[in-house]
Design an enzyme around this catalytic site. Structure first.
Site, PDB file in Angstrom:
ATOM      1  N   THR A  42       0.863  -1.266  -0.005  1.00 18.06           N
ATOM      2  CA  THR A  42       0.001  -0.071  -0.078  1.00 18.06           C
ATOM      3  C   THR A  42       0.727   1.435  -0.046  1.00 18.06           C
ATOM      4  O   THR A  42       1.392   1.557  -1.211  1.00 18.06           O
ATOM      5  CB  THR A  42      -0.830   0.042   1.278  1.00 18.06           C
ATOM      6  OG1 THR A  42      -0.146  -0.284   2.397  1.00 18.06           O
ATOM      7  CG2 THR A  42      -2.125  -1.084   1.300  1.00 18.06           C
TER       8      THR A  42
ATOM      9  N   LYS B 277       3.931  -7.194   4.048  1.00 20.54           N
ATOM     10  CA  LYS B 277       3.698  -5.454   3.785  1.00 20.54           C
ATOM     11  C   LYS B 277       3.213  -4.769   5.002  1.00 20.54           C
ATOM     12  O   LYS B 277       2.721  -5.377   6.151  1.00 20.54           O
ATOM     13  CB  LYS B 277       2.680  -5.265   2.822  1.00 20.54           C
ATOM     14  CG  LYS B 277       1.339  -5.868   3.031  1.00 20.54           C
ATOM     15  CD  LYS B 277       0.479  -4.899   3.795  1.00 20.54           C
ATOM     16  CE  LYS B 277       0.623  -3.518   3.389  1.00 20.54           C
ATOM     17  NZ  LYS B 277      -0.415  -2.638   4.229  1.00 20.54           N
TER      18      LYS B 277
ATOM     19  N   THR C 145       0.482  -3.220  11.864  1.00 25.05           N
ATOM     20  CA  THR C 145      -0.408  -3.268  10.629  1.00 25.05           C
ATOM     21  C   THR C 145       0.355  -3.902   9.592  1.00 25.05           C
ATOM     22  O   THR C 145       1.209  -3.558   8.921  1.00 25.05           O
ATOM     23  CB  THR C 145      -0.389  -1.958  10.214  1.00 25.05           C
ATOM     24  OG1 THR C 145      -2.085  -1.718  10.369  1.00 25.05           O
ATOM     25  CG2 THR C 145      -0.711  -1.872   8.748  1.00 25.05           C
TER      26      THR C 145
ATOM     27  N   GLU D 184       6.569   4.260   7.509  1.00 26.27           N
ATOM     28  CA  GLU D 184       6.189   5.627   6.814  1.00 26.27           C
ATOM     29  C   GLU D 184       6.973   6.844   7.374  1.00 26.27           C
ATOM     30  O   GLU D 184       6.825   7.269   8.407  1.00 26.27           O
ATOM     31  CB  GLU D 184       4.632   6.099   7.082  1.00 26.27           C
ATOM     32  CG  GLU D 184       3.739   4.863   6.404  1.00 26.27           C
ATOM     33  CD  GLU D 184       2.205   5.231   6.543  1.00 26.27           C
ATOM     34  OE1 GLU D 184       1.514   4.569   5.789  1.00 26.27           O
ATOM     35  OE2 GLU D 184       1.772   5.689   7.789  1.00 26.27           O
TER      36      GLU D 184
ATOM     37  N   ASN E 155       0.131  10.660   6.223  1.00 26.13           N
ATOM     38  CA  ASN E 155      -1.119  10.257   6.911  1.00 26.13           C
ATOM     39  C   ASN E 155      -2.279  11.206   6.769  1.00 26.13           C
ATOM     40  O   ASN E 155      -3.476  10.851   7.031  1.00 26.13           O
ATOM     41  CB  ASN E 155      -0.781   9.629   8.307  1.00 26.13           C
ATOM     42  CG  ASN E 155      -0.179   8.275   8.392  1.00 26.13           C
ATOM     43  OD1 ASN E 155      -0.749   7.362   8.285  1.00 26.13           O
ATOM     44  ND2 ASN E 155       1.228   8.376   8.633  1.00 26.13           N
TER      45      ASN E 155
ATOM     46  N   THR F 275      -7.085  10.947   0.533  1.00 21.94           N
ATOM     47  CA  THR F 275      -7.269  11.966  -0.356  1.00 21.94           C
ATOM     48  C   THR F 275      -6.665  11.649  -1.651  1.00 21.94           C
ATOM     49  O   THR F 275      -6.787  12.578  -2.561  1.00 21.94           O
ATOM     50  CB  THR F 275      -7.254  13.475   0.166  1.00 21.94           C
ATOM     51  OG1 THR F 275      -5.961  13.441   0.853  1.00 21.94           O
ATOM     52  CG2 THR F 275      -8.125  13.554   1.360  1.00 21.94           C
TER      53      THR F 275
END
Length: 405
Positions: free
Chosen positions: A167, A189, A200, A281, A400, A405
């Protein structure tokens, strides 16, 4: 890459070696990846792994979040120690979609089972992506059809599958372990919403070892996750979709002893866990937090998590700031016993706080490197644990804040 003696196993990672990696390295596994059109980016977004046997042993671990995604509920309900295949989609979590989500997870398994010649309960289903959007089932079912037609035992097929489940990941995560005539492969992942209960992530582990029972698979996986995936705590958030699935084909015909197999599974899980941390991230710093001197190991882990989740501490790490005061302020909020007057802290092996007081040269410790080791002693016992986290960077906030969006 050649197999190694069981006392000197050969382990490689996607980041550390150009050797063959992934879920199709072990004998008896096929994989495929397709672009079904779930992701707006147009990148590959569905993968299929099939256990070609002769065995179909499996074990799985799932999120402990009380809000679970439909594919987690479906797979958990069918987790009876055997799975013949797993279908994975990225770009949509199929979470918080009510009865429709459950229906869609079941339909995905039924479609795969029809094409693979097995029962729907033999197919695990996993999803990852944005929570709250209904799956585009026309694309998903068409994708399953295409996946079944592309199944291949090549290394490339496994590599493609690893990329299809990404992702916000920047790189695919794969690993391999070679025992004496048998092997383990893995892909995973996950780079955000990473906290205990596996962090996650989706992780798929394959082995061609012959396991006498599903109990052996479960023991290995259940023993490995507490000190690997459960120790990643990037942002304190726990996903609705976490799944770790182990499948054994038995195609090598070799049964390793339980101790050896458990150690190998742990090593592969640790390998993937470290790759997840490295690609978190917005990461600019990989931070390990080891707490010792606690009453119990569980207390030590709790304290380490409290530090790792503290935003002021994480910001200090981003700024390469050896601000040990933020460590003390954070750990002091941990619901564990400690001696507030006897806490010690070190950064990268340099003492910065002794007996809860600053040490000479504490403000000049160099934290400019990408890896930072934080050690804390609570001064009350022998309990010890390590948690892996990262800094809190501008990029993390940007990624994040724009996720949906």
């Amino acid at each position: 890459m050649t197999s190694a003696d069981k006392n000197n196993p050969d382990t490689s990672t996607a980041q550390g070696s150009s050797a063959d990696l992934g879920v199709t390295v072990p004998k008896g596994f096929s994989a495929a990846a397709v672009t079904a059109g779930i992701k707006p980016s147009g990148k590959s977004d569905m993968a299929l792994i099939r256990n070609d046997g002769p065995d179909d042993i499996a074990a799985a671990m799932f999120t402990r979040n009380q809000v679970t995604a439909a594919p987690v509920r479906y797979t958990k309900a069918n987790n009876d120690g055997t799975f013949r295949a797993v279908v994975v989609n990225s770009g949509n979590a199929n979470a918080c979609n009510g009865a429709q989500g459950d229906k869609d997870a079941r339909a995905t398994a039924e479609k795969a089972a029809e094409l693979l010649g097995c029962q729907p309960g033999d197919v695990a289903v996993c999803s990852t992506g944005l929570i709250g959007d209904v799956l585009p089932m026309d694309k998903v079912l068409s994708g399953v059809d295409e996946l079944a037609g592309k199944l291949d035992q090549s290394i490339t097929a496994g590599n493609d599958a690893a990329r299809a489940i990404m992702t916000t990941d920047l790189v695919a995560k794969e690993a391999v372990y070679h025992g004496d005539g048998w092997s383990i492969g893995a892909m995973g992942k996950g780079v955000g919403m990473m906290a205990p209960s596996l962090a996650t992530m989706l992780v798929f582990i394959t082995t061609d070892a012959h396991l006498p029972s599903a109990d052996m698979a479960h023991e290995a996986l259940a023993g490995a996750t507490p000190t690997t995936f459960d120790c990643i705590d990037i942002d304190g958030a726990t996903s609705t979709n976490d799944t770790v699935l182990l499948m054994a084909s038995g195609a090598s015909g070799i049964t390793p002893d339980a101790e050896e197999f458990n150690a190998a599974i742990h090593q592969v899980c640790l390998d993937i866990a470290m790759q997840l941390q490295a690609d978190a991230e917005g990461v600019t710093k990989r931070v390990s937090i080891t707490v010792g001197g606690a009453e119990t190991d569980a207390d030590a882990q709790t304290a380490a998590r409290v530090i790792g989740r503290d935003n002021l501490f994480k910001c200090a790490m981003f700024g390469s700031d050896p601000n040990w005061g933020r460590v003390l302020a954070a750990v002091g909020m941990a619901p564990v016993k400690m001696n507030p007057e006897a806490i010690s802290v070190s950064f990268n092996g340099h003492p910065v706080c002794i007996n809860s007081t600053g040490a000479p040269g504490a403000r000049t410790v160099d934290l400019s490197g990408a890896d930072i080791a934080v050690e804390v002693d609570l001064g009350v016992g022998e309990g010890r644990a390590t948690v892996w986290t990262t800094d809190l960077s501008y990029s993390y906030v940007e990624i994040n804040s724009e996720y949906s969006t």
